[in-house]
Design an enzyme around this catalytic site. Structure first.
Site, mmCIF file in Angstrom:
data_model
loop_
_atom_site.group_PDB
_atom_site.id
_atom_site.type_symbol
_atom_site.label_atom_id
_atom_site.label_comp_id
_atom_site.label_asym_id
_atom_site.label_seq_id
_atom_site.Cartn_x
_atom_site.Cartn_y
_atom_site.Cartn_z
ATOM 1 N N ILE A 14 -6.529 76.307 -0.469
ATOM 2 C CA ILE A 14 -7.705 75.475 -0.757
ATOM 3 C C ILE A 14 -7.456 73.990 -0.569
ATOM 4 O O ILE A 14 -8.382 73.191 -0.678
ATOM 5 C CB ILE A 14 -8.221 75.729 -2.194
ATOM 6 C CG1 ILE A 14 -7.132 75.446 -3.225
ATOM 7 C CG2 ILE A 14 -8.762 77.135 -2.328
ATOM 8 C CD1 ILE A 14 -7.614 75.580 -4.650
ATOM 9 N N GLY A 17 -1.810 68.227 0.122
ATOM 10 C CA GLY A 17 -1.671 66.824 -0.217
ATOM 11 C C GLY A 17 -0.216 66.415 -0.189
ATOM 12 O O GLY A 17 0.667 67.187 0.227
ATOM 13 N N VAL A 22 -2.058 73.767 -2.295
ATOM 14 C CA VAL A 22 -2.706 74.440 -3.419
ATOM 15 C C VAL A 22 -3.401 75.698 -2.904
ATOM 16 O O VAL A 22 -4.123 75.657 -1.895
ATOM 17 C CB VAL A 22 -3.722 73.521 -4.120
ATOM 18 C CG1 VAL A 22 -4.352 74.240 -5.312
ATOM 19 C CG2 VAL A 22 -3.047 72.238 -4.576
ATOM 20 N N LYS A 37 -0.083 75.570 -7.233
ATOM 21 C CA LYS A 37 0.367 74.412 -6.462
ATOM 22 C C LYS A 37 1.837 74.604 -6.105
ATOM 23 O O LYS A 37 2.695 74.659 -6.985
ATOM 24 C CB LYS A 37 0.170 73.118 -7.252
ATOM 25 C CG LYS A 37 0.735 71.881 -6.554
ATOM 26 C CD LYS A 37 0.386 70.586 -7.279
ATOM 27 C CE LYS A 37 -1.043 70.210 -7.064
ATOM 28 N NZ LYS A 37 -1.333 68.841 -7.544
ATOM 29 N N ASP A 131 -1.097 58.480 -12.611
ATOM 30 C CA ASP A 131 -1.795 58.515 -11.329
ATOM 31 C C ASP A 131 -3.239 58.976 -11.523
ATOM 32 O O ASP A 131 -3.726 59.848 -10.808
ATOM 33 C CB ASP A 131 -1.060 59.435 -10.349
ATOM 34 C CG ASP A 131 -1.587 59.300 -8.918
ATOM 35 O OD1 ASP A 131 -2.167 58.244 -8.601
ATOM 36 O OD2 ASP A 131 -1.416 60.236 -8.127
#
Length: 925
Positions: A14, A17, A22, A37, A131
């Site tokens: 899906i 990054g 993920v 993940k 973050d």
């Protein structure tokens, strides 16, 4: 396409990054969809990162809040680390901003309040995100925000510092100045800064600083964000406080930030209607200048009724109750509120909004509370603050049950407490058909209009006056963070108690004797109801005394539950028992007899289907269990006499004894290795004697309404005298030993479908004693897999176990002395990083000839063989270059006994018999 990651089936990729890939997958134990993940190679292949990942795993997994994406598990496959997380149906905040560019003030404040609630809860656990950005905030299809990657960013940040000096973790547009500067001590105020930047973007349409990366980084450190015409000035001022360059000038907590926003008038309230308002059919005049002296609670000359406000122009509150009595207070343009073009003071605006949900419009409201009723507006205010968090808690709790519906009643409804006391209540429920599985209520009564009560079912679990009201009573101004802190209290209470209500005493305090009797009893309402109802299904009638005795509870702990069940028509009180029995010497309430009604049988089955069918002594609470184990596992100091007595009968070199005693004194793990036959297992089994005397273990443990049976007859050997509290058993220190059959699954509780209870796994059975994993390296799983499962609980002294029936994780103490033994070389089993985390490494050497002779003599005496010292020299000659082993004397004598029996003579130490036995003991080389 990957089909499987560990034990988790993978359905689709899906997203990708910087941190990894993920996938959408499925959790076979919880029977729910999950997000998996897989971390990128730069993290998975870095040994320092892997070690820290393992250390922090339990802390991250234990982070529990309805606004944080829950972490279910950590694992690795073919060297790649992956994280198994809660699946959220929805989209990221970034996706919504991309589509709509910016949000209204009302939507923006709702979203940021939800995020602040979750981030504040994480800060309380000492976890900083580092973050925060719209990409890391998911918005579910129900409008609930969920934050991603809590705790993971800290690990990534540490990895960055370890591998690239000067590199940063974070997104420039949201990074605090101290992060840009690469400062080492980044704390929760950096998250406050990032949230301020996100609020600005939600209202304005883009972050304060945009452009090339160097320009953004420079602006974060040196530039003041520009004002925005889309952001009301009061919110802009709060934004500047949240994003001050100096961390000392920012809000110190998320609650302060949230409170400042809660006390700020919404932009929509500054927009006034073009025509005079029409309140419930009553016309009032245009805005006035020079307000008159106000009576009642507002003894001040000319001005807005809001405390500390100097506004001189405003509107009158138009509210009138059923008797026609008007509110009569005046409020300035900043503090008046309008509902359907009609002006109200803040209190009565909340009353009208709460009642209009059911009525449809404000002109259809029939039941208008008295002007001075403070109960309804307080219930409406608090109910709105906690609405989405409580709804999400119930949804998450029952997400695996497709036939359960979660209902959030937006109406504040009038209800009754007892026969006469009127109250206003907001409620949330999990329904199976038309029946409640769980119900949460926030209630305020007329009798105590400033006290908020929280109920789980019919049990009050919280009752407190909000801080802002307490401050006002004491003549102090309320702190802006009070309302947000109160919201946090209620969310925490509901999160802990939704399945395990602990009653709050609302009547007169108990006597000293009563306090002593119940001081250590913590029994949840729902579990107690189920126990009593199941008990009465097995008998025609029982007295209160018998019920308390069979559940091992003092009557004072069972009495409130009996009253609740009787008032709910689940039990029928039959009057004072006329039968003879020990209850005749007890107080009258204990002589009262009860029987179960048909409604009670139905309720019993509902509780059993939703939680447990356990019937036996009442389970103890986790807090009671922790306190008991803390005493049992307290490090001590062993005397030489105690050590000698514990190790009597085995030969242990002095250096080994010293290491074992040090490990026991500190309650640290111990790894024993050496050649086979030298007594490693015998030594490890003696550790339990060094831990001290008997301990108490609970028969069963209450895990948020589910039951884990702890007392295991095959492990726990009872010792007299037994405790007066019959929920516990006094036992010898437990020793749980496993060998080649061991696998990590044995550390998970076993589900027993018939009784709907869990059986204690090995580490719970061994709590307070020793968990011995023998023959390490002979198991079907690798030593690394065993260590991955054990090391974090060992270091944290807490294990998070999966409860497969409900899909929850339960926190259980890990207070066992872990001992491992192996015949293999340690370096062949585990790398240095794992060995370093095992506290004591103990080498068990071959015995000396003197020690071998002492072992021989002890074994000879046990077998009743006559002595013959000369034969020992014969045996010594047999050995040659063969190494001595501690098991050889026993084995040799057993073979000698067998040879003598075969020859039809008594066993004796002759050269002929010893030589014959020796030849059967070893394989010829």
């Amino acid at each position: 396409m990957i089909q499987q990651l560990g034990r988790f089936p993978v359905q689709a990729e899906i997203g990708r990054g910087a941190m990894g890939v993920v996938y959408r997958g499925w959790h076979p134990g919880l029977d729910v969809p999950v997000a998996i993940k897989v971390l990128a190679d730069q993290y998975s292949r870095d040994q320092a990162f892997r070690e820290r990942f393992q250390r922090e795993a339990a802390t991250i997994a234990s982070l529990n809040h309805p606004g944080i994406v829950r972490v279910y598990d950590f694992d690795s496959v073919e060297g790649a680390l992956f994280i198994v997380m809660e699946w959220v149906e929805g989209r990221s905040l970034r996706a919504w901003l991309t589509e709509y560019h910016r949000f209204t003030v009302e939507v923006s404040l709702d979203l940021i309040q939800q995020v602040l609630s979750a981030v504040g809860a994480a800060h309380d656990r000492g976890i900083v995100h580092r973050d925060l950005k719209p990409d890391n905030v998911l918005i579910s299809n129900r409008g609930k925000t969920k934050i991603l990657d809590f705790g993971i960013s800290k690990l990534v940040d540490d990895k960055a510092h370890l591998t690239a000096t000067g590199s940063m973790v974070g997104t420039p547009a949201y990074m605090a100045p101290e992060q840009v500067k690469g400062m080492a001590n980044i704390d929760k105020r950096a998250d406050v800064y990032s949230l301020g930047m996100m609020l600005y973007e939600m209202l304005h349409g883009e972050p304060p600083f945009v452009g090339p990366l160097p320009a953004i980084l420079h602006s974060q450190v040196f530039d003041q964000p520009r004002p925005s015409t889309a952001i009301p000035q009061p919110i802009m001022e709060i934004f500047y406080r949240a994003t001050a360059k100096d961390p000392a000038q920012r809000f110190t907590t998320c609650e302060e930030f949230a409170g400042a926003l809660l006390y700020t008038p919404k932009a929509a309230e500054a927009v006034r209607p073009a025509t005079p308002p029409q309140p419930l059919g009553i016309r009032i005049g245009l805005p006035r200048i020079g307000l008159p002296k106000l009576g009642g609670d507002h003894e001040k000359q000319g001005g807005c009724s809001f405390t500390g406000c100097g506004g001189k122009e405003g509107w009158a509150c138009t509210y009138r109750d059923l008797s026609g009595r008007p509110c009569g207070t005046w409020w300035c343009d900043r503090h008046i509120q309008f509902v359907e073009n009609t002006a109200f003071c803040p209190r009565h605006a909340s009353v009208i909004k709460a009642l209009a949900i059911t009525a449809g419009t404000i002109r259809e409201i029939k039941n208008l509370p008295a002007v001075d009723d403070r109960a309804l507006p307080l219930a409406a205010l608090v109910g709105e603050d906690v609405d989405k968090d409580i709804t999400e808690l119930l949804r998450r709790r029952y997400q695996s049950k497709t036939d359960v519906q979660i209902v959030a009643d937006r109406t504040v409804r009038q209800t009754y407490v007892g026969r006469q006391d009127v109250a206003w209540e907001r409620s949330w429920a999990a329904l199976h058909g038309n029946n409640y599985i769980a119900r949460v209520g926030v209630r305020v009564t007329y009798a105590e209009p400033d006290k908020v009560q929280v109920l789980i079912g019919n049990t009050m679990v919280f009752a407190e006056v909000p801080d802002w009201i307490s401050h006002r009573r004491e003549g102090e101004p309320p702190a802006h963070g009070d309302r947000a802190r109160f919201r946090k209290k209620i969310v925490e209470v509901v999160m802990k108690q939704v399945d395990q209500p602990t009653p709050v005493t609302s009547g007169p305090p108990p006597s000293t004797s009563q306090q002593a009797a119940v001081s250590n009893v913590r029994i949840s309402q729902t579990l107690a109801e189920g126990l009593i109802l199941r008990l009465l299904q097995t008998a025609t009638r029982l007295t209160g005394y018998e019920i308390g005795e069979r559940l091992a509870l003092p009557f004072s702990a069972a009495e409130p539950v009996l009253k609740s069940l009787t008032s709910g028509n689940f039990l029928e009180a039959l009057g004072i028992s006329s039968d003879p029995g020990p209850w005749k010497a007890r107080p009258l309430p204990e002589q009262m007899s009860y029987s179960i009604t048909n409604q009670g049988r139905t309720r019993s089955e509902e509780i059993a289907s939703a939680s447990t069918r356990y019937l036996g002594p009442a389970p103890v609470s986790p807090d009671e269990y922790k306190a008991s184990l803390a005493a049992a596992a307290r490090p001590g100091s062993l005397t030489p006499g105690q050590v000698q007595l514990a190790l009597e009968g085995i030969e242990v070199p002095p250096g080994v004894v010293e290491a074992i005693v040090a490990a026991v004194n500190s309650r640290s793990s111990v790894f024993i290795y050496g050649a086979p036959g030298n007594g490693k297992t015998s030594l490890a089994r003696r550790i339990v004697r060094l831990l001290g005397g008997a301990i108490v273990v609970p028969i069963a443990l209450d895990l948020d309404g589910e039951v884990l049976t702890v007392f295991t007859p095959s492990v726990h050997k009872p010792v007299e005298p037994q405790p007066a509290d019959r929920r516990w058993r006094r036992v010898e220190r437990p020793l749980v030993q496993v060998g080649g059959e061991f696998e990590p699954g044995l550390l998970d509780p076993t589900w027993e479908a018939g009784s709907r209870t869990y059986g204690a796994p090995l580490q719970v059975q061994a709590n307070g004693g020793v968990l011995l994993i023998d023959d390490l390296g002979r198991q079907r799983v690798t030593p690394k897999q065993i260590m991955d499962r054990l090391l974090v609980p060992l270091e944290q002294e807490v294990d998070y176990m999966n409860l497969t029936s409900s899909g929850r994780k339960a926190e259980v103490p890990f207070k066992t002395q872990l001992a491992l033994s192996t015949n293999l070389k340690p370096g062949d089993l585990l790398d240095e990083a794992y060995l370093r985390r095992l506290s004591y490494k103990v080498f068990m050497p071959d015995p000396t000839w003197e020690a071998w002779c002492r072992i021989f003599e002890r074994e000879r005496e046990k077998m009743g063989i006559p002595p013959n010292p000369q034969v020992l020299e014969v045996v010594h000659g047999f050995y040659g270059e063969r190494p001595l082993r501690g098991n050889h004397p026993r084995d040799l004598l057993e073979r000698l006994t067998d040879v003598a029996a075969a020859r039809g003579i008594p066993p004796q130490l002759t050269t002929d018999l010893v030589q014959a036995a020796w030849q059967t003991l070893f394989v010829a080389s």
